[in-house]
Motif scaffolding. Structure first.
Motif, PDB file in Angstrom:
ATOM      1  N   SER A   1      41.836  20.018  33.470  1.00  7.81           N
ATOM      2  CA  SER A   1      42.536  20.668  34.580  1.00  7.81           C
ATOM      3  C   SER A   1      41.547  21.145  35.634  1.00  7.81           C
ATOM      4  O   SER A   1      40.441  21.602  35.325  1.00  7.81           O
ATOM      5  N   GLU A   2      41.970  21.044  36.885  1.00  2.25           N
ATOM      6  CA  GLU A   2      41.126  21.449  38.013  1.00  2.25           C
ATOM      7  C   GLU A   2      41.680  22.683  38.717  1.00  2.25           C
ATOM      8  O   GLU A   2      41.179  23.079  39.758  1.00  2.25           O
ATOM      9  N   ASP A   3      42.712  23.283  38.119  1.00  2.41           N
ATOM     10  CA  ASP A   3      43.294  24.496  38.689  1.00  2.41           C
ATOM     11  C   ASP A   3      43.119  25.652  37.703  1.00  2.41           C
ATOM     12  O   ASP A   3      42.219  25.631  36.865  1.00  2.41           O
ATOM     13  N   ASP A   4      43.983  26.652  37.796  1.00  2.00           N
ATOM     14  CA  ASP A   4      43.846  27.839  36.961  1.00  2.00           C
ATOM     15  C   ASP A   4      44.722  27.800  35.707  1.00  2.00           C
ATOM     16  O   ASP A   4      45.113  28.851  35.186  1.00  2.00           O
ATOM     17  N   SER A   5      45.020  26.603  35.215  1.00  2.00           N
ATOM     18  CA  SER A   5      45.915  26.483  34.058  1.00  2.00           C
ATOM     19  C   SER A   5      45.391  27.241  32.842  1.00  2.00           C
ATOM     20  O   SER A   5      46.120  28.004  32.196  1.00  2.00           O
ATOM     21  N   VAL A   6      44.122  27.039  32.516  1.00  2.00           N
ATOM     22  CA  VAL A   6      43.542  27.692  31.328  1.00  2.00           C
ATOM     23  C   VAL A   6      43.569  29.207  31.486  1.00  2.00           C
ATOM     24  O   VAL A   6      43.940  29.943  30.551  1.00  2.00           O
ATOM     25  N   GLU A   7      43.191  29.689  32.672  1.00  2.00           N
ATOM     26  CA  GLU A   7      43.196  31.129  32.915  1.00  2.00           C
ATOM     27  C   GLU A   7      44.607  31.697  32.816  1.00  2.00           C
ATOM     28  O   GLU A   7      44.818  32.800  32.304  1.00  2.00           O
ATOM     29  N   THR A   8      45.578  30.915  33.296  1.00  2.00           N
ATOM     30  CA  THR A   8      46.971  31.363  33.250  1.00  2.00           C
ATOM     31  C   THR A   8      47.442  31.526  31.812  1.00  2.00           C
ATOM     32  O   THR A   8      48.111  32.515  31.468  1.00  2.00           O
ATOM     33  N   ILE A   9      47.068  30.576  30.959  1.00  2.48           N
ATOM     34  CA  ILE A   9      47.452  30.655  29.547  1.00  2.48           C
ATOM     35  C   ILE A   9      46.767  31.833  28.869  1.00  2.48           C
ATOM     36  O   ILE A   9      47.405  32.620  28.149  1.00  2.48           O
ATOM     37  N   ASN A  10      45.479  31.972  29.094  1.00  2.00           N
ATOM     38  CA  ASN A  10      44.728  33.063  28.468  1.00  2.00           C
ATOM     39  C   ASN A  10      45.238  34.434  28.905  1.00  2.00           C
ATOM     40  O   ASN A  10      45.344  35.364  28.094  1.00  2.00           O
ATOM     41  N   LYS A  11      45.582  34.537  30.170  1.00  2.00           N
ATOM     42  CA  LYS A  11      46.078  35.811  30.691  1.00  2.00           C
ATOM     43  C   LYS A  11      47.421  36.180  30.077  1.00  2.00           C
ATOM     44  O   LYS A  11      47.705  37.345  29.810  1.00  2.00           O
ATOM     45  N   SER A  12      48.236  35.161  29.828  1.00  2.37           N
ATOM     46  CA  SER A  12      49.589  35.410  29.320  1.00  2.37           C
ATOM     47  C   SER A  12      49.645  35.520  27.798  1.00  2.37           C
ATOM     48  O   SER A  12      50.343  36.389  27.260  1.00  2.37           O
ATOM     49  N   LEU A  13      48.920  34.635  27.109  1.00  2.81           N
ATOM     50  CA  LEU A  13      49.052  34.542  25.651  1.00  2.81           C
ATOM     51  C   LEU A  13      47.746  34.762  24.903  1.00  2.81           C
ATOM     52  O   LEU A  13      47.683  34.559  23.690  1.00  2.81           O
ATOM     53  N   GLY A  14      46.711  35.133  25.610  1.00  7.03           N
ATOM     54  CA  GLY A  14      45.405  35.279  24.966  1.00  7.03           C
ATOM     55  C   GLY A  14      45.405  36.305  23.841  1.00  7.03           C
ATOM     56  O   GLY A  14      46.253  37.197  23.780  1.00  7.03           O
ATOM     57  N   ASN A  15      44.472  36.140  22.929  1.00 10.66           N
ATOM     58  CA  ASN A  15      44.270  37.061  21.798  1.00 10.66           C
ATOM     59  C   ASN A  15      45.420  37.056  20.801  1.00 10.66           C
ATOM     60  O   ASN A  15      45.596  38.013  20.045  1.00 10.66           O
ATOM     61  N   GLN A  16      46.185  35.997  20.784  1.00 11.21           N
ATOM     62  CA  GLN A  16      47.215  35.849  19.755  1.00 11.21           C
ATOM     63  C   GLN A  16      46.705  34.843  18.720  1.00 11.21           C
ATOM     64  O   GLN A  16      46.277  33.742  19.076  1.00 11.21           O
ATOM     65  N   PRO A  17      46.751  35.192  17.447  1.00 12.67           N
ATOM     66  CA  PRO A  17      46.129  34.349  16.414  1.00 12.67           C
ATOM     67  C   PRO A  17      46.770  32.974  16.267  1.00 12.67           C
ATOM     68  O   PRO A  17      46.113  32.058  15.759  1.00 12.67           O
ATOM     69  N   ASN A  18      48.021  32.813  16.695  1.00  9.47           N
ATOM     70  CA  ASN A  18      48.676  31.507  16.527  1.00  9.47           C
ATOM     71  C   ASN A  18      48.637  30.668  17.796  1.00  9.47           C
ATOM     72  O   ASN A  18      49.328  29.667  17.909  1.00  9.47           O
ATOM     73  N   ILE A  19      47.822  31.077  18.777  1.00  5.57           N
ATOM     74  CA  ILE A  19      47.687  30.334  20.036  1.00  5.57           C
ATOM     75  C   ILE A  19      46.252  29.853  20.176  1.00  5.57           C
ATOM     76  O   ILE A  19      45.304  30.616  20.002  1.00  5.57           O
ATOM     77  N   SER A  20      46.065  28.567  20.492  1.00  3.54           N
ATOM     78  CA  SER A  20      44.711  28.048  20.718  1.00  3.54           C
ATOM     79  C   SER A  20      44.724  27.038  21.864  1.00  3.54           C
ATOM     80  O   SER A  20      45.759  26.440  22.175  1.00  3.54           O
ATOM     81  N   ILE A  21      43.571  26.875  22.493  1.00  2.90           N
ATOM     82  CA  ILE A  21      43.412  25.902  23.582  1.00  2.90           C
ATOM     83  C   ILE A  21      42.253  24.984  23.245  1.00  2.90           C
ATOM     84  O   ILE A  21      41.133  25.448  22.997  1.00  2.90           O
ATOM     85  N   LEU A  22      42.517  23.692  23.211  1.00  2.00           N
ATOM     86  CA  LEU A  22      41.492  22.695  22.943  1.00  2.00           C
ATOM     87  C   LEU A  22      41.171  21.912  24.214  1.00  2.00           C
ATOM     88  O   LEU A  22      41.984  21.847  25.137  1.00  2.00           O
ATOM     89  N   LYS A  23      40.012  21.310  24.234  1.00  2.00           N
ATOM     90  CA  LYS A  23      39.644  20.405  25.318  1.00  2.00           C
ATOM     91  C   LYS A  23      39.978  18.975  24.904  1.00  2.00           C
ATOM     92  O   LYS A  23      39.669  18.558  23.782  1.00  2.00           O
ATOM     93  N   ASN A  24      40.587  18.238  25.800  1.00  2.00           N
ATOM     94  CA  ASN A  24      40.894  16.843  25.488  1.00  2.00           C
ATOM     95  C   ASN A  24      39.620  16.025  25.394  1.00  2.00           C
ATOM     96  O   ASN A  24      38.635  16.300  26.089  1.00  2.00           O
ATOM     97  N   GLN A  25      39.654  15.023  24.524  1.00  2.00           N
ATOM     98  CA  GLN A  25      38.536  14.097  24.389  1.00  2.00           C
ATOM     99  C   GLN A  25      39.067  12.694  24.659  1.00  2.00           C
ATOM    100  O   GLN A  25      39.803  12.134  23.847  1.00  2.00           O
ATOM    101  N   ARG A  26      38.697  12.145  25.807  1.00  2.00           N
ATOM    102  CA  ARG A  26      39.226  10.855  26.213  1.00  2.00           C
ATOM    103  C   ARG A  26      38.601   9.722  25.411  1.00  2.00           C
ATOM    104  O   ARG A  26      37.380   9.554  25.357  1.00  2.00           O
ATOM    105  N   THR A  27      39.447   8.946  24.768  1.00  2.00           N
ATOM    106  CA  THR A  27      38.980   7.786  24.016  1.00  2.00           C
ATOM    107  C   THR A  27      39.756   6.527  24.384  1.00  2.00           C
ATOM    108  O   THR A  27      39.485   5.458  23.844  1.00  2.00           O
TER     109      THR A  27
END
Length: 373
Positions: A79-105
């Protein structure tokens, strides 16, 4: 030409009529108050979805399902926008939420993202949805109850657009309702050939047994339908449709005609890779019928086709299309969109044939990237 026209129309009538019949064969599933048992890993790939994410992020904490029985895995596809920050701000620090980086294959970023998420998934069942969706409160409860009461390994579930007060939205909503009617109807006649990755569940073990998306990674989209094809071929009796009003996922229609055309070119680009013969047959008949409407209209205007026969063909198509869409509109509680049915019916043949023609030669843009067919 008259004989060919009548033949195509009759085949179309029987095909769409069979979907309408199959639609009613799938009973509406009633949610029951059973103790929750199934563990889910909800997979959500995203790329540049900062504007769309708030609706999804608001709906996730509102899910009724026990937090200890599900995890949510977001996969960031560069992502080239604030998607990751938006998720972290809204749902961050919850044990059942995680964000991974895609690996293009491969040539399919979304399939890569889902595959990465499944590798990290802790739970038995995978449920995929999209970043621009809104999830209903009892979404996972519906899947859980259905799984407890049925021998299922792969479950398609309903999706529709959020209704807006403009014709472009209603045009897309009518099309979505027809697709959902064909989807549910296909399951009803034991010929499942469509599903939507915005609301799709399957066992992690089944995904691995089917080698995931292997064999379909050259096509950028189709993470849902290609996997469905594999599941139907291997375990047809374990592939089900969850026709439940509490399981309906809402998503956004395209904001402009330009983005709509680009989306439909992307959808059309994967059809040549379908392995499901019934799906290919359905696509061909629908395309031929729409092309027939245009060609016979022009020929009638030029005096080369019988006006009365042309009107009969139009009336047949009008009625059977309306019949199927009306059934879908009732289930999705979106009967208001039917006020645009006549205009949508007149416009759709030109739209669909145009998309089919340019999809043969054109590349398409998706999430800021250009893909070749």
């Amino acid at each position: 030409m008259i004989l060919i026209s009548i033949t195509i129309t009759l085949v179309y009538l029987l095909l769409i009529g069979s979907f309408a019949f199959g639609f009613d064969k799938i009973s509406v599933f009633k949610l029951e108050d059973l103790p929750s048992k199934t563990k889910f890993s909800v997979v959500i790939p995203f790329r540049n979805e900062a504007e769309n994410l708030p609706g999804l992020l608001k709906s996730i904490p509102s899910l009724n399902y026990p937090k200890e029985l599900f995890e949510v895995i977001f996969v960031d596809d560069a992502s080239e926008d604030d998607s990751v920050e938006t998720i972290n701000k809204s749902l961050g620090n919850q044990p059942n939420i995680s964000i991974l980086k895609n690996q293009r294959t491969s040539n399919s970023p979304k399939k890569d993202a889902i595959s990465i998420a499944i590798q990290h998934a802790k739970n038995e069942w995978i449920v995929t949805t999209d970043a621009d969706c809104k999830l209903p409160k009892y979404w996972l409860d519906c899947f859980d109850t259905y799984i407890q009461k049925n021998n299922a390994g792969c479950i398609a579930a309903p999706v529709t657009y959020l209704a807006e007060n403009n014709f472009l939205n209603r045009f897309q909503l009518l099309d979505m309702l027809s697709l959902q009617g064909a989807t549910i109807g296909g399951f009803g006649i034991n010929k499942p050939f469509l599903c939507n990755g915005a609301n799709f569940a399957y066992k992690k073990a089944l995904f691995n047994e089917l080698n995931g998306f292997k064999g379909n990674t050259d096509t950028a989209s189709g993470d849902d339908i290609f996997l469905l094809e594999k599941a139907v071929k291997k375990y047809p009796k374990q592939v089900h449709h969850l026709k439940c009003e509490h399981a309906i996922v809402l998503t956004h229609s395209q904001p402009t005609w330009e983005t709509l055309v680009s989306q439909r070119i992307r959808w059309a680009a994967k059809t040549s890779a379908y392995k499901n013969g019934f799906g290919k047959f359905t696509g061909l008949i629908v395309l031929l019928m729409n092309a027939l409407m245009i060609s016979t209209l022009l020929m009638t205007i030029l005096g080369a086709f019988n006006l009365k026969i042309f009107l009969y063909l139009v009336i047949i198509k009008f009625n059977i299309d309306f019949f199927l869409i009306y059934k879908s509109a009732l289930f999705f509680n979106q009967k208001g969109v039917l006020r645009s049915f006549i205009v949508g019916f007149l416009l759709y043949p030109f739209f669909s044939v145009y998309v089919a023609c340019i999809s043969v030669f054109s590349s398409y843009t998706w999430k800021g990237r250009t893909f070749k067919k």
